[in-house]
Design a protein around this motif. Structure first.
Motif, PDB file in Angstrom:
ATOM      1  N   THR A   1      24.664  22.049  -8.109  1.00 36.48           N
ATOM      2  CA  THR A   1      24.867  20.634  -8.405  1.00 36.48           C
ATOM      3  C   THR A   1      26.132  20.501  -9.236  1.00 36.48           C
ATOM      4  O   THR A   1      26.381  21.294 -10.135  1.00 36.48           O
ATOM      5  CB  THR A   1      23.668  20.072  -9.190  1.00 36.48           C
ATOM      6  N   ASP A   2      26.924  19.497  -8.941  1.00 37.26           N
ATOM      7  CA  ASP A   2      28.160  19.266  -9.672  1.00 37.26           C
ATOM      8  C   ASP A   2      28.324  17.770  -9.882  1.00 37.26           C
ATOM      9  O   ASP A   2      27.920  16.973  -9.044  1.00 37.26           O
ATOM     10  CB  ASP A   2      29.348  19.831  -8.891  1.00 37.26           C
ATOM     11  N   ARG A   3      28.919  17.403 -10.987  1.00 39.43           N
ATOM     12  CA  ARG A   3      29.199  15.991 -11.260  1.00 39.43           C
ATOM     13  C   ARG A   3      30.430  15.564 -10.461  1.00 39.43           C
ATOM     14  O   ARG A   3      31.431  16.272 -10.421  1.00 39.43           O
ATOM     15  CB  ARG A   3      29.446  15.793 -12.738  1.00 39.43           C
ATOM     16  N   VAL A   4      30.357  14.400  -9.839  1.00 35.39           N
ATOM     17  CA  VAL A   4      31.460  13.853  -9.055  1.00 35.39           C
ATOM     18  C   VAL A   4      31.859  12.526  -9.670  1.00 35.39           C
ATOM     19  O   VAL A   4      31.015  11.656  -9.896  1.00 35.39           O
ATOM     20  CB  VAL A   4      31.042  13.649  -7.579  1.00 35.39           C
ATOM     21  N   ASN A   5      33.146  12.365  -9.963  1.00 32.39           N
ATOM     22  CA  ASN A   5      33.656  11.103 -10.483  1.00 32.39           C
ATOM     23  C   ASN A   5      34.332  10.352  -9.346  1.00 32.39           C
ATOM     24  O   ASN A   5      35.155  10.911  -8.634  1.00 32.39           O
ATOM     25  CB  ASN A   5      34.672  11.348 -11.604  1.00 32.39           C
ATOM     26  N   VAL A   6      33.976   9.094  -9.200  1.00 32.22           N
ATOM     27  CA  VAL A   6      34.561   8.250  -8.169  1.00 32.22           C
ATOM     28  C   VAL A   6      35.366   7.152  -8.868  1.00 32.22           C
ATOM     29  O   VAL A   6      34.836   6.446  -9.730  1.00 32.22           O
ATOM     30  CB  VAL A   6      33.475   7.621  -7.269  1.00 32.22           C
ATOM     31  N   VAL A   7      36.626   7.037  -8.487  1.00 31.89           N
ATOM     32  CA  VAL A   7      37.484   5.990  -9.029  1.00 31.89           C
ATOM     33  C   VAL A   7      37.948   5.151  -7.851  1.00 31.89           C
ATOM     34  O   VAL A   7      38.432   5.677  -6.854  1.00 31.89           O
ATOM     35  CB  VAL A   7      38.702   6.598  -9.758  1.00 31.89           C
ATOM     36  N   TYR A   8      37.785   3.847  -7.971  1.00 32.78           N
ATOM     37  CA  TYR A   8      38.162   2.928  -6.904  1.00 32.78           C
ATOM     38  C   TYR A   8      39.387   2.152  -7.342  1.00 32.78           C
ATOM     39  O   TYR A   8      39.480   1.699  -8.478  1.00 32.78           O
ATOM     40  CB  TYR A   8      36.995   1.969  -6.616  1.00 32.78           C
ATOM     41  N   SER A   9      40.315   1.994  -6.442  1.00 34.22           N
ATOM     42  CA  SER A   9      41.508   1.206  -6.715  1.00 34.22           C
ATOM     43  C   SER A   9      41.839   0.398  -5.465  1.00 34.22           C
ATOM     44  O   SER A   9      41.674   0.867  -4.349  1.00 34.22           O
ATOM     45  CB  SER A   9      42.664   2.138  -7.071  1.00 34.22           C
ATOM     46  N   ASP A  10      42.313  -0.816  -5.672  1.00 32.48           N
ATOM     47  CA  ASP A  10      42.574  -1.719  -4.558  1.00 32.48           C
ATOM     48  C   ASP A  10      44.054  -2.101  -4.559  1.00 32.48           C
ATOM     49  O   ASP A  10      44.579  -2.570  -5.565  1.00 32.48           O
ATOM     50  CB  ASP A  10      41.707  -2.965  -4.733  1.00 32.48           C
ATOM     51  N   PHE A  11      44.715  -1.851  -3.443  1.00 27.51           N
ATOM     52  CA  PHE A  11      46.127  -2.203  -3.291  1.00 27.51           C
ATOM     53  C   PHE A  11      46.248  -3.238  -2.186  1.00 27.51           C
ATOM     54  O   PHE A  11      45.661  -3.066  -1.116  1.00 27.51           O
ATOM     55  CB  PHE A  11      46.966  -0.982  -2.870  1.00 27.51           C
ATOM     56  N   GLU A  12      47.013  -4.270  -2.412  1.00 27.73           N
ATOM     57  CA  GLU A  12      47.248  -5.251  -1.369  1.00 27.73           C
ATOM     58  C   GLU A  12      48.526  -4.864  -0.619  1.00 27.73           C
ATOM     59  O   GLU A  12      49.628  -4.918  -1.165  1.00 27.73           O
ATOM     60  CB  GLU A  12      47.404  -6.655  -1.968  1.00 27.73           C
ATOM     61  N   PHE A  13      48.349  -4.402   0.612  1.00 28.15           N
ATOM     62  CA  PHE A  13      49.487  -4.016   1.446  1.00 28.15           C
ATOM     63  C   PHE A  13      49.072  -4.083   2.898  1.00 28.15           C
ATOM     64  O   PHE A  13      47.890  -4.179   3.219  1.00 28.15           O
ATOM     65  CB  PHE A  13      49.997  -2.620   1.076  1.00 28.15           C
TER      66      PHE A  13
ATOM     67  N   MET B   1      28.224  10.317 -10.590  1.00 25.76           N
ATOM     68  CA  MET B   1      27.257  10.578  -9.566  1.00 25.76           C
ATOM     69  C   MET B   1      27.159  12.072  -9.374  1.00 25.76           C
ATOM     70  O   MET B   1      28.023  12.829  -9.811  1.00 25.76           O
ATOM     71  CB  MET B   1      27.614   9.830  -8.292  1.00 25.76           C
ATOM     72  N   SER B   2      26.130  12.509  -8.713  1.00 19.63           N
ATOM     73  CA  SER B   2      25.928  13.941  -8.483  1.00 19.63           C
ATOM     74  C   SER B   2      26.440  14.340  -7.111  1.00 19.63           C
ATOM     75  O   SER B   2      26.395  13.558  -6.169  1.00 19.63           O
ATOM     76  CB  SER B   2      24.442  14.291  -8.571  1.00 19.63           C
ATOM     77  N   GLY B   3      26.920  15.541  -7.033  1.00 18.15           N
ATOM     78  CA  GLY B   3      27.359  16.096  -5.768  1.00 18.15           C
ATOM     79  C   GLY B   3      26.883  17.541  -5.682  1.00 18.15           C
ATOM     80  O   GLY B   3      26.348  18.093  -6.637  1.00 18.15           O
ATOM     81  N   TYR B   4      27.066  18.140  -4.552  1.00 17.79           N
ATOM     82  CA  TYR B   4      26.652  19.516  -4.338  1.00 17.79           C
ATOM     83  C   TYR B   4      27.779  20.284  -3.682  1.00 17.79           C
ATOM     84  O   TYR B   4      28.579  19.723  -2.938  1.00 17.79           O
ATOM     85  CB  TYR B   4      25.418  19.578  -3.422  1.00 17.79           C
ATOM     86  N   PHE B   5      27.829  21.579  -3.951  1.00 16.06           N
ATOM     87  CA  PHE B   5      28.737  22.438  -3.214  1.00 16.06           C
ATOM     88  C   PHE B   5      28.093  23.798  -3.050  1.00 16.06           C
ATOM     89  O   PHE B   5      27.207  24.186  -3.819  1.00 16.06           O
ATOM     90  CB  PHE B   5      30.125  22.524  -3.865  1.00 16.06           C
ATOM     91  N   ASP B   6      28.492  24.508  -2.020  1.00 17.86           N
ATOM     92  CA  ASP B   6      27.945  25.829  -1.730  1.00 17.86           C
ATOM     93  C   ASP B   6      28.834  26.895  -2.338  1.00 17.86           C
ATOM     94  O   ASP B   6      30.005  27.012  -2.001  1.00 17.86           O
ATOM     95  CB  ASP B   6      27.828  26.048  -0.215  1.00 17.86           C
ATOM     96  N   SER B   7      28.251  27.667  -3.240  1.00 15.68           N
ATOM     97  CA  SER B   7      28.958  28.772  -3.867  1.00 15.68           C
ATOM     98  C   SER B   7      28.682  30.039  -3.061  1.00 15.68           C
ATOM     99  O   SER B   7      27.540  30.295  -2.685  1.00 15.68           O
ATOM    100  CB  SER B   7      28.464  28.962  -5.299  1.00 15.68           C
ATOM    101  N   PRO B   8      29.709  30.842  -2.780  1.00 14.32           N
ATOM    102  CA  PRO B   8      29.478  32.071  -2.024  1.00 14.32           C
ATOM    103  C   PRO B   8      28.548  33.048  -2.744  1.00 14.32           C
ATOM    104  O   PRO B   8      27.861  33.831  -2.112  1.00 14.32           O
ATOM    105  CB  PRO B   8      30.867  32.681  -1.860  1.00 14.32           C
ATOM    106  N   THR B   9      28.485  32.974  -4.073  1.00 15.96           N
ATOM    107  CA  THR B   9      27.660  33.926  -4.824  1.00 15.96           C
ATOM    108  C   THR B   9      26.386  33.321  -5.395  1.00 15.96           C
ATOM    109  O   THR B   9      25.415  34.037  -5.614  1.00 15.96           O
ATOM    110  CB  THR B   9      28.477  34.519  -5.996  1.00 15.96           C
ATOM    111  N   LYS B  10      26.355  32.002  -5.620  1.00 16.55           N
ATOM    112  CA  LYS B  10      25.211  31.381  -6.292  1.00 16.55           C
ATOM    113  C   LYS B  10      24.451  30.374  -5.440  1.00 16.55           C
ATOM    114  O   LYS B  10      23.565  29.698  -5.926  1.00 16.55           O
ATOM    115  CB  LYS B  10      25.678  30.701  -7.578  1.00 16.55           C
ATOM    116  N   GLY B  11      24.812  30.250  -4.173  1.00 16.27           N
ATOM    117  CA  GLY B  11      24.132  29.280  -3.322  1.00 16.27           C
ATOM    118  C   GLY B  11      24.567  27.857  -3.613  1.00 16.27           C
ATOM    119  O   GLY B  11      25.662  27.608  -4.084  1.00 16.27           O
ATOM    120  N   ARG B  12      23.694  26.893  -3.362  1.00 18.04           N
ATOM    121  CA  ARG B  12      24.028  25.480  -3.559  1.00 18.04           C
ATOM    122  C   ARG B  12      23.918  25.115  -5.034  1.00 18.04           C
ATOM    123  O   ARG B  12      22.904  25.328  -5.669  1.00 18.04           O
ATOM    124  CB  ARG B  12      23.099  24.599  -2.737  1.00 18.04           C
TER     125      ARG B  12
END
Length: 69
Positions: free
Chosen positions: A14-26, A1-12
């Motif tokens: 676009t960056d790739r964001v990886n999401v990993v889901y894991s399920d623990f029963e506790f 998925m895509s994400g954004y971050f603000d760079s102090p020198t280059k403005g906003r």
């Protein structure tokens, strides 16, 4: 998925964001079980920072309820 971050020198940027889901029963209400999951998350974060070329890694632990039929 895509994400954004603000760079102090280059403005906003676009960056790739990886999401990993894991399920623990506790039981989140049990201090020892909650501590075990949080310790796992801390170790996982350190492993990822050591082995990937990333500035930051965010790990989130959140309790959910499993509904059985």
């Amino acid at each position: 998925m895509s994400g954004y971050f603000d760079s102090p020198t280059k403005g906003r940027l676009t960056d790739r964001v990886n999401v990993v889901y894991s399920d623990f029963e506790f039981d989140w209400s049990q201090v020892t079980e909650r501590a075990a999951v949080l310790e796992y998350c801390a170790k996982l974060r350190q492993f990822l920072l050591t082995n990937l070329w990333e500035e930051e890694v965010l790990i989130s632990a959140y309790p959910v309820s499993h509904i059985s039929q």
